[in-house]
Scaffold this active site. Structure first.
Site, PDB file in Angstrom:
ATOM      1  N   HIS A 193       0.829  -1.210   0.000  1.00 11.66           N
ATOM      2  CA  HIS A 193       0.000   0.000   0.000  1.00 11.66           C
ATOM      3  C   HIS A 193       0.859   1.255   0.000  1.00 11.66           C
ATOM      4  O   HIS A 193       0.490   2.276  -0.570  1.00 11.66           O
ATOM      5  CB  HIS A 193      -0.952  -0.005   1.205  1.00 11.66           C
ATOM      6  CG  HIS A 193      -2.251  -0.690   0.883  1.00 11.66           C
ATOM      7  ND1 HIS A 193      -3.091  -1.186   1.831  1.00 11.66           N
ATOM      8  CD2 HIS A 193      -2.831  -0.960  -0.309  1.00 11.66           C
ATOM      9  CE1 HIS A 193      -4.146  -1.731   1.246  1.00 11.66           C
ATOM     10  NE2 HIS A 193      -4.000  -1.623  -0.053  1.00 11.66           N
ATOM     11  N   CYS A 508      -8.118  -3.424 -23.297  1.00 12.43           N
ATOM     12  CA  CYS A 508      -8.118  -3.024 -21.888  1.00 12.43           C
ATOM     13  C   CYS A 508      -7.013  -3.709 -21.096  1.00 12.43           C
ATOM     14  O   CYS A 508      -6.860  -3.471 -19.912  1.00 12.43           O
ATOM     15  CB  CYS A 508      -9.484  -3.281 -21.254  1.00 12.43           C
ATOM     16  SG  CYS A 508      -9.941  -5.013 -21.261  1.00 12.43           S
TER      17      CYS A 508
HETATM   18  C1  PEP Z   1      -6.591  -8.966 -19.429  1.00 15.68           C
HETATM   19  O1  PEP Z   1      -6.528 -10.198 -19.311  1.00 15.68           O
HETATM   20  O2  PEP Z   1      -5.886  -8.312 -20.229  1.00 15.68           O
HETATM   21  C2  PEP Z   1      -7.521  -8.180 -18.597  1.00 15.68           C
HETATM   22  C3  PEP Z   1      -7.710  -6.904 -18.791  1.00 15.68           C
HETATM   23  O3  PEP Z   1      -8.158  -8.846 -17.597  1.00 15.68           O
HETATM   24  P1  PEP Z   1      -7.498  -9.234 -16.187  1.00 15.68           P
HETATM   25  O4  PEP Z   1      -6.137  -8.604 -16.124  1.00 15.68           O
HETATM   26  O5  PEP Z   1      -8.424  -8.714 -15.154  1.00 15.68           O
HETATM   27  O6  PEP Z   1      -7.460 -10.719 -16.261  1.00 15.68           O
END
Ligand code: PEP
Ligand code: MG
Length: 576
Positions: A193, A508
């Site tokens: 943290h 993402c």
């Molecule tokens: C990914 O796998 O790129 C993703 C965004 O999901 P997570 O990191 O939550 O598995």
């Protein structure tokens, strides 16, 4: 003589200043035996110390509250919660009784037990919570042994670089108010943290510098390079000059980036690129909006399940999702259905059958939800209900084949039917999209795109599954490379499939948040990035200074290359 010391870089930025070696007066916990009649006194001493330690934290919180955002104060709240958790107190009382020992020793034993439990957790974020246990134990120990609680005052710390064995989030917050330039600690890791806080507060920081207090004396001049994880003690004039220039550049860059706040991301040849943020909890929207008031391309809902260590009921989930929608004031919210399993696990009471040997390949994410529809339906209801309060999109993790999609659609229809019966409002046309994070789904991206409203590339898992390497296994992390030609092919197939089907494709995974890949992805045709808050302005700056027409042919060449060294060199050229 100037010396170079290495540590773990946890918060980037350059700090130049005098060292302040922070030595706490601390009494080591020693064990002594008490008589059964003394046990009640010892328990009372423990209770008082715990109350005193909690009061210190509350007083500090109050002092910081007027100027510190709530999400940052939450780091102190976590310690307060831990401190007042019965596991701490009851376990320690139990030790006093079982071992007939003093409170300090009983507390130390209880702390060690809890640290051991955290140490065995696979998820790296949760494993790092053992630092919090250590900090909380130490604070109660300090109040048991009447160690002085006060940090040095502001006049001693202003502009100084703190060198300490360890800092708690509370120390870090107090020191930030006293305007320290940076810090170096002997313990801690990038997910503690304290490290997360340093990044949020923009304090250059290095941890894991094991002999820091031996190698550095108060008053010596230091340069901390929070990007490289290096400290230069007593730098020569040339290093000072170089780093002063780097620091000036860093400041002007910060000002420049700040001016991009609220402005659109548009390439030099006028293509608007959508930039959204990734969040784990509704509170994260506040942090994101400090950088840019934008929508959410990935809300990882499993964090709500992990925080509560159970599958929360429909209403609890609905309240969280609704809060996030309302905070966004009309900006879209992409809610990802739970992605539990493998690196994100909870110890719930539902029987999921025998433990998988290879959980990343097992009953994870949508597979688990389809196997347990009764547990999944409350989430579908909650997401649908939240859509009555603003633009919501539902995103499904880890789809592998179209049959799963068909089962999912049937479940969503059931959820909609249930809500109609209950006369609860929702968006009948709620967009549904898939994360493309399994190679099979990337290869079938066109088939998925034709049945869905959007796709989002999850590179964290796509890389893991394409290259057959566990994303949290340090032993194989040397193979983890987003520029592997196989990974690039799968990303490209997905982007092109979306274009052909007329369906938006975003990314993402972490690759989208890394500025060194922005131009490569733009050249591949990606026009929607969902990223970490602190990367937003930097990536916008790169987009605003990129020309798609000149990137495309160069990226085509990169996609034809089969040799990673060549790909890396070409990507470097794109960036310069
Ligand atoms: C990914 O796998 O790129 C993703 C965004 O999901 P997570 O990191 O939550 O598995
Ligand atoms: Mg994933």
């Amino acid at each position: 003589m100037s010396i170079l010391i290495n540590g773990i870089a946890v918060s980037k930025g350059i700090a130049i200043g005098e060292a302040y070696v922070y030595e706490r007066e601390r009494n080591e916990a020693v064990e002594y035996t008490i008589t059964p009649r003394q046990q009640a006194d010892e328990i009372a001493r423990l209770a008082n110390a715990q109350k005193k330690a909690a009061k210190q934290l509350r007083d500090l919180r109050k002092k910081l509250e007027p100027t510190t955002p709530a999400d940052i104060l939450a780091f102190i709240d976590t310690h307060l919660m831990m401190m007042e958790d019965p596991t701490f107190y009851d376990g320690t009382v139990n030790n006093i009784k079982t071992y007939s020992c003093n409170a300090e020793w009983a507390l130390q034993k209880q702390g060690e037990r809890l640290i051991q439990i955290f140490n065995e957790i696979e998820d790296p974020y949760l494993r790092n919570r053992q630092d919090d246990v250590r900090h909380v134990v130490q604070r109660i120990q300090d109040s048991l042994t009447n160690a002085p609680e006060h940090l040095p005052d502001a006049s001693q710390l202003k502009g100084r670089i703190i060198v300490a064995d360890d800092l708690t989030p509370a120390d870090t917050l107090t020191m930030q108010h006293q305007k320290i330039a940076g810090f170096i600690t002997e313990y801690g890791g990038p997910l503690s943290h304290t490290a997360i806080l340093a990044r949020n507060l923009g304090i250059p920081a290095i941890v894991g510098v094991h002999s820091a207090r031996l190698l550095i004396k108060s008053g010596e001049t230091l340069i901390v390079d929070g990007q490289q994880g290096t400290v230069i003690n007593t730098p020569d004039l040339r290093s000072l000059k170089t780093y002063r220039k780097l620091k000036r550049d860093e400041i002007s860059r910060k000002h420049l980036l700040h001016r991009l706040k609220g402005k659109p991301a548009i390439t030099l040849d006028n293509k608007t690129i959508l930039l959204h943020g990734n969040i784990d909890r509704p509170e994260d929207i506040k942090v994101l909006h400090q950088f840019d008031k934008t929508g959410i391309g990935l809300y990882r809902t499993e964090m709500l399940f992990i925080d509560k260590n159970e599958w929360p009921d429909e209403n609890t989930q609905f309240q969280y999702y609704k809060r996030a929608v309302q905070r966004l004031k009309g900006q879209p919210l992409t809610i990802r259905t739970i992605d539990l399993g493998a690196d994100k696990e909870i110890q719930d009471t539902i029987d999921h059958g025998p433990m998988a040997h290879n959980p990343a390949m097992g009953l994870r994410a949508i597979r688990r939800c389809l196997k347990e529809p009764q547990a999944f339906l409350p989430q579908l209801h909650a997401i649908l209900r939240a859509s009555a309060f603003g633009p919501v999109r539902m995103m499904i993790p880890m789809l592998t084949n179209i049959e799963e999609l068909q089962q999912l659609f049937a479940l969503i229809e059931t959820a909609k039917h249930n809500l109609r019966e209950r006369r609860l409002a929702f968006d009948e046309n709620l967009p549904i999209g898939a994360m493309i994070e399994v190679p099979a789904a990337a290869l079938a991206a066109y088939a998925f795109a034709k049945k869905l409203d959007f796709l989002s590339i999850g590179t964290n898992d796509l890389i893991q599954y394409t290259l057959a390497l566990d994303r949290i296994d340090d032993e194989v992390s040397y193979l983890y490379n987003p520029l592997n030609p196989a990974v690039l092919q799968l990303i490209n197939i997905t982007i092109q499939a979306g274009k052909k089907a007329g369906v938006p494709v975003s990314m993402c995974g972490e690759m989208a948040s890394d500025p060194s890949y922005t131009r490569l992805l733009l050249g591949m045709g990606l026009d929607y990035f969902s990223i970490q808050a602190n990367a937003l302005l930097e990536i916008k700056h790169i987009i605003n200074n990129s020309k798609l027409s000149s990137l495309r042919p160069r990226v085509r060449k990169i996609l034809e290359a089969t040799d990673i060294t060549e790909i890396e060199a070409r990507v470097n050229q794109l960036n310069h």
